[in-house]
Enzyme design. Structure first.
Site: not given
Length: 555
Positions: A209, A337, A451
């Site tokens: 991320s 995600d 995610h």
């Protein structure tokens, strides 16, 4: 019969793995703790080693002055000052530039091991090198990954939020302090890791991320020349729309208003900010949820981020891939995600009630506002072409998650892979899609990999917390650790000390294979041209649409 058993017991107790004991670093001596992982196997863990001095407010990190005696490196250093998850208060400290080292040992002391440096995610707003704690185990505990992959794992802290990324967009407050911290940590590792048994010329940086976007920025910065050898980005790159703050002065003025530093003269405003309480400044940088009520999308909330500073990031990231050509590169995303963000923007995708055409178009309007109405209609037609006359609600809801996944993660990552492959000279490029079904309870049945769900497998949680997982999860964890650590060792995820289920072909300018990663990896797991229709739409058709700013329609 008794004597052989006794002798075996004596032999086993004396035949424990080697351990480092006291290690000499540039700042002084450190001593960690040795953790047994099985017969002849252990991991030396050093927590809370300072890699830089306490940083000045909005200053680059400085070398640590060192210490006398032996530093007992047995507890994690404080996380950098940041808001808590619920944003009601702050936690952490300004004295936070620490790293942790995990060294696997056999019956002889390890030497010349590959080194993997992890940069945590958390929207550039929160996070720490030891991650979230669950049942006494922290998410970024490197013991399993180090021991099973036979690599050294290093996790590092860096400044986040207002203290890490506030910028005026000029020399007054250039920004990117968190990126400079990461650079200082990698440089420290390069200079010191040999004493821990690592190979300073075989360092891989990896992250997820905002940590992945950070890895991407480190690759693109001219300051990284020759500093590390390989890089892995998981669910984020410098090209992600949330990874770059394009109007830092406006954000700094907003934060200045919140802490009583609003001034017409920018120099006076900056002087006031520098005299302000760091806790108040940190709270002023929290996510302003009111911004998206009725308009906008969750991406608009992620305001504190790196900037083009003319120094660490000298130009737009898309123009800097010549700097990344020296590194082997592996990148991918999770198949859902964007789901966590889509669930904020269009909450009923996770509920029974219907998701409407108006809501889908509303989401597209929020994502594409810089291009105006033409973008909404063109994107809508691309994403609904498979719907048919009366699409099932699951199809509509899944499309919403796919739009956010593509826009925020997948398309920028595919673009970064293409730019790396086009610029690389003798280095390798690899692409993946992680799509293990979610383990989060109560989510709709169409949700695949959320995610951050890849991290539990990479860090070996199915082994360290085995009661919470099934054998299929341990299979996946074994595969990921093998591919990731092989890549760190050789630059090829299919080649190294760990066996893998299938070879992973290289991604090139003209040939775009990717590996689908789940617990059933086999020869059919290699596919080509990941979501190419959508990649082409966003990177070509959409990007060629005129921006409404350039047509003078923006107020």
């Amino acid at each position: 019969m008794l004597l052989p058993v006794v002798l075996l017991g004596v032999w086993l107790s004396s035949a424990s793995a080697a351990k480092l004991g006291v290690v000499q670093t540039e700042g002084g001596k450190v001593e960690g703790r040795n953790h047994k992982m099985g017969i002849f196997r252990s991991v030396d863990v050093f927590k809370g080693i300072p890699f830089a001095d306490v940083p000045g407010k909005w200053e680059k990190p400085k070398p640590h002055p060192g210490w006398s005696g032996i530093l007992q490196a047995t507890t994690y250093g404080d996380r950098c000052l940041q808001v808590t998850l619920l944003q009601t208060k702050t936690q952490g400290s300004e004295d936070c530039l620490y790293l942790n080292v995990f060294v696997p040992q056999g019956n002889k002391l390890s030497t010349n091991l590959p080194v993997m440096v992890y940069l945590f995610g958390g929207s550039f707003l929160l996070g720490a090198s030891n991650g979230v704690e669950l049942l006494g185990n922290t998410l970024y505990d490197g013991k399993q990954l180090a021991e099973r992959g036979n690599v050294i794992i290093v996790t590092v802290n860096y400044r986040v939020g207002t203290m890490g990324f506030l910028s005026t967009g000029d020399e007054r407050l250039p920004g990117n302090y968190g990126l400079w911290d990461q650079h200082a940590a990698i440089s420290w590792i390069r200079r010191n890791i040999e004493a821990f048994g690592g190979n300073p010329f075989n360092i891989t940086i990896f992250g997820q991320s905002a940590g992945a976007a950070s890895v991407s920025f480190q690759m693109l910065s001219p300051y990284s020349k020759g500093l590390f050898r390989r890089a892995i980005t998981q669910s984020g790159v410098a090209l992600s729309p949330w990874a770059l703050q394009k109007n830092p002065m406006a954000l700094t003025k907003k934060i200045a208003r919140k802490v009583g530093c609003s001034r017409t003269n920018v120099d006076e405003m900056v002087t006031c900010l520098k005299m302000s309480d760091p806790v108040g400044l940190t709270m002023a940088g929290k996510i302003d949820v009111m911004l998206i009520l009725g308009k906008g999308v969750v991406m608009d909330l992620l305001e504190l981020a790196p900037v083009i500073d003319g120094d660490f990031i000298p130009a737009h990231p898309s123009k800097l891939f010549h700097n990344a050509a020296q590194f082997d590169y592996m990148a991918g995303v999770n198949s859902m995600d964007g789901h966590i963000f889509a669930g904020v923007d269009v909450p009923n995708i996770n509920m029974k009630n219907a998701t409407t055409v108006k809501q889908v178009k509303g989401l597209l309007a929020g994502l594409t506002k810089e291009k105006g109405n033409a973008a909404i209609e063109s994107a809508y037609s691309v994403y609904t072409s498979h719907w048919g006359q009366a699409p099932e609600q699951d199809v509509v809801k899944k499309t919403v998650a796919e739009i956010e996944t593509d826009f925020l993660f997948l398309v920028p990552t595919q673009t970064a892979l293409q730019l790396h492959a086009s610029n690389s000279s003798g280095t390798n490029t690899y692409s993946y899609l992680f799509n293990m079904k979610t383990r989060i309870p109560l989510l709709p049945p169409w949700v695949e990999a959320e995610h951050f769900e890849d991290l539990q497998y990479l860090f070996g949680e199915p082994f360290s917390m085995s009661l919470l997982y099934f054998p299929r999860h341990r299979d996946l964890s074994k595969y990921m650790i093998a591919y990731w650590t092989n890549f760190a060792r050789t630059g090829d995820p299919g080649t190294g000390e760990n066996r893998v289920p299938v070879p992973w072909p290289k991604f090139t300018k003209s040939h775009r294979p990717y590996l689908t990663i789940n617990h059933k990896i086999n020869k059919y797991s290699v596919s080509y041209d990941l979501r190419s229709e959508y990649v082409t739409y966003w990177s070509t058709t959409y990007s060629r649409l005129p921006s409404i700013k350039s047509r003078g329609e923006e107020k």
